[in-house]
Motif scaffolding. Structure first.
Motif, mmCIF file in Angstrom:
data_model
loop_
_atom_site.group_PDB
_atom_site.id
_atom_site.type_symbol
_atom_site.label_atom_id
_atom_site.label_comp_id
_atom_site.label_asym_id
_atom_site.label_seq_id
_atom_site.Cartn_x
_atom_site.Cartn_y
_atom_site.Cartn_z
ATOM 1 N N ASN A 106 -4.147 35.369 37.248
ATOM 2 C CA ASN A 106 -3.260 34.256 37.582
ATOM 3 C C ASN A 106 -1.970 34.430 36.796
ATOM 4 O OD1 ASN A 106 -4.653 32.115 39.363
ATOM 5 N ND2 ASN A 106 -6.226 32.615 37.865
ATOM 6 N N TYR A 107 -0.867 34.004 37.396
ATOM 7 C CA TYR A 107 0.441 34.182 36.777
ATOM 8 C C TYR A 107 1.257 32.902 36.863
ATOM 9 C CZ TYR A 107 -0.702 39.129 37.201
ATOM 10 O OH TYR A 107 -1.318 40.357 37.098
ATOM 11 N N ALA A 108 2.047 32.670 35.826
ATOM 12 C CA ALA A 108 3.024 31.593 35.891
ATOM 13 C C ALA A 108 4.044 31.943 36.967
ATOM 14 C CB ALA A 108 3.715 31.431 34.534
ATOM 15 N N TRP A 162 -2.245 36.084 28.149
ATOM 16 C CA TRP A 162 -1.007 36.382 27.430
ATOM 17 C C TRP A 162 -0.167 35.106 27.400
ATOM 18 C CZ3 TRP A 162 0.542 40.426 24.573
ATOM 19 C CH2 TRP A 162 -0.105 41.653 24.727
ATOM 20 N N PHE A 163 0.361 34.817 26.225
ATOM 21 C CA PHE A 163 1.224 33.666 26.014
ATOM 22 C C PHE A 163 2.572 34.172 25.501
ATOM 23 C CE2 PHE A 163 -1.946 30.147 26.019
ATOM 24 C CZ PHE A 163 -3.109 30.890 26.019
ATOM 25 N N ARG A 164 3.573 33.304 25.545
ATOM 26 C CA ARG A 164 4.843 33.638 24.932
ATOM 27 C C ARG A 164 5.486 32.384 24.362
ATOM 28 N NH1 ARG A 164 8.492 35.292 30.254
ATOM 29 N NH2 ARG A 164 8.699 33.177 31.144
ATOM 30 N N ARG A 203 6.452 40.144 38.940
ATOM 31 C CA ARG A 203 7.135 41.028 37.978
ATOM 32 C C ARG A 203 6.194 41.517 36.879
ATOM 33 N NH1 ARG A 203 10.970 39.039 34.819
ATOM 34 N NH2 ARG A 203 10.169 36.897 34.807
ATOM 35 N N PHE A 204 5.252 40.672 36.484
ATOM 36 C CA PHE A 204 4.314 41.013 35.404
ATOM 37 C C PHE A 204 2.933 41.304 35.982
ATOM 38 C CE2 PHE A 204 6.389 38.485 31.651
ATOM 39 C CZ PHE A 204 7.600 39.100 31.942
ATOM 40 N N GLU A 222 3.798 29.047 25.723
ATOM 41 C CA GLU A 222 3.375 28.819 27.100
ATOM 42 C C GLU A 222 2.471 29.946 27.576
ATOM 43 O OE1 GLU A 222 6.464 28.982 30.043
ATOM 44 O OE2 GLU A 222 7.382 30.788 29.211
ATOM 45 N N LEU A 223 1.569 29.588 28.475
ATOM 46 C CA LEU A 223 0.672 30.570 29.055
ATOM 47 C C LEU A 223 1.388 31.306 30.172
ATOM 48 C CD1 LEU A 223 -2.197 31.755 29.250
ATOM 49 C CD2 LEU A 223 -2.769 29.874 30.792
#
Length: 118
Positions: free
Chosen positions: A58-60, A36-38, A66-67, A46-47
């Motif tokens: 993996n998460y930013a 997922w990007f935004r 939270r996600f 951004e990834l």
């Protein structure tokens, strides 16, 4: 070619939740992983998060805790559960497939708008 159709966005108050969906036109199990990007106004895409074929996520740092990304291979659909949303999460959200050494596809869906505002 592959098509991505994102949905589930909307307007939500800070602290609220949304669940995004991404329907993929091909078997997502055939890809190395999904992401997922935004893209926020005036900023680069951004990834945000990824999930591998084996289910590793993996998460930013900005969304960690939270996600949550998940996948349903039978439905060829990837989800993004977003909790405790903040105004800085406001963006158009996109999904894409990781082809491994080829990277993500150059083609993108229309995205789904997420707006976090009081």
């Amino acid at each position: 070619q592959v098509q991505f159709v994102e949905s589930g966005g909307g307007l939500v108050h800070p602290g609220g939740s949304l669940r995004l969906s991404c329907a993929v036109s091909r078997s997502i199990d055939s890809f190395y992983g999904m992401g997922w990007f935004r893209q926020a106004p005036g900023k680069q895409r951004e990834l945000v998060t990824t999930i591998s074929k084996g289910g590793t996520t993996n998460y930013a740092d900005s969304v960690k805790g939270r996600f949550t990304i998940s996948r349903d291979n039978a439905k060829n659909t990837v989800y993004l559960q977003m909790n405790s949303l903040k105004p800085e999460d406001t963006a158009v959200y996109y999904c894409n497939a990781d082809q491994g050494y080829r990277g993500y596809f150059n083609s993108w869906g229309q995205g789904t708008q997420v707006t976090v505002s009081s």
